[in-house]
Enzyme design. Structure first.
Site, PDB file in Angstrom:
ATOM      1  N   GLY A 318      52.728 -67.437  39.774  1.00 34.22           N
ATOM      2  CA  GLY A 318      53.152 -68.818  39.976  1.00 34.22           C
ATOM      3  C   GLY A 318      54.654 -68.976  39.794  1.00 34.22           C
ATOM      4  N   SER A 319      55.070 -70.069  39.174  1.00 32.83           N
ATOM      5  CA  SER A 319      56.490 -70.425  39.105  1.00 32.83           C
ATOM      6  C   SER A 319      57.339 -69.478  38.273  1.00 32.83           C
ATOM      7  CB  SER A 319      56.641 -71.851  38.573  1.00 32.83           C
ATOM      8  OG  SER A 319      56.103 -72.781  39.496  1.00 32.83           O
TER       9      SER A 319
END
Length: 663
Positions: A318-319
């Site tokens: 993810g981020s």
């Protein structure tokens, strides 16, 4: 009187029979001595030879400061010599001995009678019945005075701290051979070389006057000194246990690394298991379920329970992956710290529209630092597109994402990346913000730790030296620089961005009062079981580094399928904060003067979080030493936008005060 013809015939017949018997005896003797000679010699040697194995003592596993994590303790092994058990004058007596020995050993050792009888009846010189029994059991067997039964002193593996670092230390077989973890990776050094004691006896066990006794001394294994710090490991295990309890996640994992050396200071995951009884789950419900499984299912269950997912398995970061995209863009001068980017809520790539998580209230104009803090997907789509797939993948290779890290641990996994040929513009765009790519946790923390080491990528390691039984160093492993992943300037800029994310962005719940901390949170949906799309379950994670003026530790916490609120700022970041807080003080790293002064202030100003996603708002409030509260139903929604807050922005409140967030 001369013998009659009849008498002569009888004499000749008798003489012939005598000669025939002598001939048969000669043939039999020749058969025994010539044809069967070698075989019978071997049988005699087996019967007269006592060849007793002498186990080598397995080396000790130490933590980095010399604390014992795995040791060998004295135990006893039961052996049986089948030929001695069956050495009797009659068949009935031989059968009786087998029955007597089998019954006694089965009862005392709690083994099935048929299994013991099968071993006692084998055509072998010596058979191991059971290893690892205690002294009381050994004395009880000795008291039975069973024929052909011998007991030798031996060693077995013991783990003083039970489940401590279970997935890292690993397990051994009943014969003290490495089965998993460091026990397997360093088995050659730990196991040593077994010895033997050979002497010659009669059937009663008395030594024969002829024959030379031979004694081959066992060579004990080397000890290994790991990079694991027992105290930091305990902090880490306690922190992830708390996270597991609060989030009701399927599991929680964490790694703590020294970015300067690549030393893994702690590595843990839940649920754990007791190394002294590795086949029994700690959870009682799991124990019941295991008993109902087939043998094949049990083996699969044990392998999964022992598996170190931090090294062997992959997950979508993810981020947190945006830090790598940022570094690549800075390194290639595709972006600078002064550049601005505009977020309109979505971006079109090859005819496909990809939305920002805040599509209804776009981020608008922002610089690179703010874009990372906002986790604005369109910005990273734009950066990845400008970088291009060939250059992007080339840098991933430099960061060690396309291969393995080379960590000294068995079964290291590799990242799952889309093919350069088939990824296309959309595939590259999603990889840019951390979706559609799966990495191992050890790969991610190793890559990001390079920013805290002036851009130099280190080879992660778990063992730093081998020692003998006296603690003298036999071989030392030095920290190894793999390559320069990015320039020192780029690394410094990424650290600046990471610090901003914790101080002012969505990573504030990882902040530690008095210290400069940098980091990034991430939340990524998991692939569904069919592998055709994404489920509602997530990997929520946070990676952080401190102190930012001279990074000494990097911490990665991953929460697998948290229940309820699943944002990384709520689930993983508090665990990171706890590990950092305890570890920084344990390492005697002094607080930053300016940060400490700010921490001493009793009141803080409430930041403005209206218009932020709730996950970012929570992080921003955490960075200001404030707590949050929100409607439980609203919190379950997908990262809703905060439309109102109380107290209002600018209000002076005490540290630790609760700010209410509304949808």
């Amino acid at each position: 009187m001369a013998p009659s013809n009849k008498s002569k015939k009888n004499l000749i017949l008798i003489l012939g029979m005598v000669f025939l018997c002598m001939l048969l005896l000669c043939v039999r003797l020749g058969w025994i001595q010539i044809v069967k000679g070698d075989e019978l010699t071997d049988l005699a040697t087996q019967q007269q030879t006592r060849d007793t194995p002498i186990e080598a003592e397995r080396g000790v596993i130490y933590d980095t400061k010399g604390n014992e994590l795995a040791v060998s303790v004295t135990c006893y092994t039961v052996w049986v010599r089948p030929t001695d058990v069956k050495a009797a004058d009659s068949k009935t007596e031989r059968k009786g001995n087998v029955e007597k020995v089998s019954k006694a050993l089965a009862e005392i050792l709690d083994i099935e009678y048929d299994d013991v009888k099968e071993m006692v009846s084998r055509e072998q010189s010596i058979v191991k019945i059971k290893k690892g029994i205690d002294k009381d059991t050994a004395d009880k067997i000795r008291g039975e005075k069973l024929p052909g039964v011998e007991i030798s002193e031996d060693t077995k593996r013991s783990y003083p701290l039970g489940a401590f670092a279970a997935h890292t230390l690993g397990t051994v077989t009943d014969d003290n051979a490495g089965l998993s973890g460091l026990e397997l990776e360093y088995n050659t050094y730990l196991s040593g070389v077994a010895g033997r004691w050979i002497n010659y006896t009669d059937t009663s066990g008395n030594r024969l006057s002829y024959g030379e006794e031979k004694y081959y001394q066992a060579e004990d294994g080397y000890g290994i000194v790991t990079t694991i710090d027992q105290v930091i490991q305990l902090y880490t295990e306690k922190a992830i246990a708390d996270v597991h309890k609060k989030t009701s996640a399927d599991r929680v994992m964490a790694i703590v690394m020294n970015p300067k050396t690549g030393d893994i200071l702690a590595m843990a995951q839940t649920p754990e298991f007791d190394l002294n009884d590795p086949k029994t789950p700690l959870d009682k419900d799991e124990q019941k379920a295991l008993k109902k499984m087939s043998e094949e299912e049990q083996v699969a269950y044990w392998n999964k329970m022992w598996r170190n997912s931090l090294i062997s398995d992959v997950y979508e970061p993810g981020s947190t992956f945006k830090l790598l995209t940022t570094a690549i863009a800075l390194e290639e001068d595709i972006a600078t710290m002064d550049d601005t980017f505009h977020c309109s809520g979505s971006v079109e790539v090859s005819g496909e529209t990809i939305h920002c998580w805040r599509s209804e209230n776009p981020h608008g104009t922002q610089n690179l630092k703010q874009a990372v803090g906002n986790s604005c997907n369109p910005v990273f789509i734009n950066l990845a597109t400008k970088i291009g797939i060939d250059l992007f993948y080339s840098h991933l290779d430099t960061f060690g994402i396309t291969g393995t890290t080379g960590v000294d641990f068995p079964g290291e996994g590799t990242a799952l990346l889309q093919s350069r040929d088939t990824a296309g513009p959309v595939g590259l765009a999603t990889i840019g913000f951390g979706q559609g790519v799966a990495v191992t946790p050890i790969q991610l923390i190793t890559a990001i730790s390079s920013f805290g080491n002036d851009g130099k990528l280190m080879k992660p390691r778990l063992v730093k030296e081998l020692v003998d039984e006296n603690g003298k160093t036999v071989e030392e492993y030095e920290p190894e620089v793999v390559r320069q992943a990015v320039s020192q300037d780029t690394a410094s800029e990424v650290l600046d961005i990471m610090e901003y994310v914790v101080a002012e962005g969505g990573g504030g719940t990882a902040a530690v009062e008095g210290y400069r901390v940098g980091g990034k949170t991430g939340t990524a949906n998991k692939i569904n079981e069919s592998g055709t799309g994404y489920s509602n379950d997530t990997y929520s994670s946070c990676i952080a580094m401190a102190p930012m003026e001279d990074p000494q530790i990097t911490v990665l916490v991953i929460v697998d399928s948290p229940k309820g609120v699943h944002y990384g700022s709520v689930t993983a970041a508090p665990g990171v904060q706890k590990i950092l807080s305890d570890t920084l003080r344990y390492m005697n790293i002094s607080p930053d003067d300016e940060s400490e002064k700010a921490a001493e202030s009793e009141k803080v100003e409430v930041p403005d979080v209206v218009g932020q996603s709730v996950s970012d708002a929570i992080g921003i409030l955490g960075g200001a030493s404030l707590k949050y509260d929100t409607d439980k139903d609203a919190a379950k929604e997908e990262d809703f936008i905060v439309t109102k807050q109380y107290p209002a922005a600018g209000t002076k409140v005490k540290k630790g005060s609760r700010i209410y967030l509304y949808k």
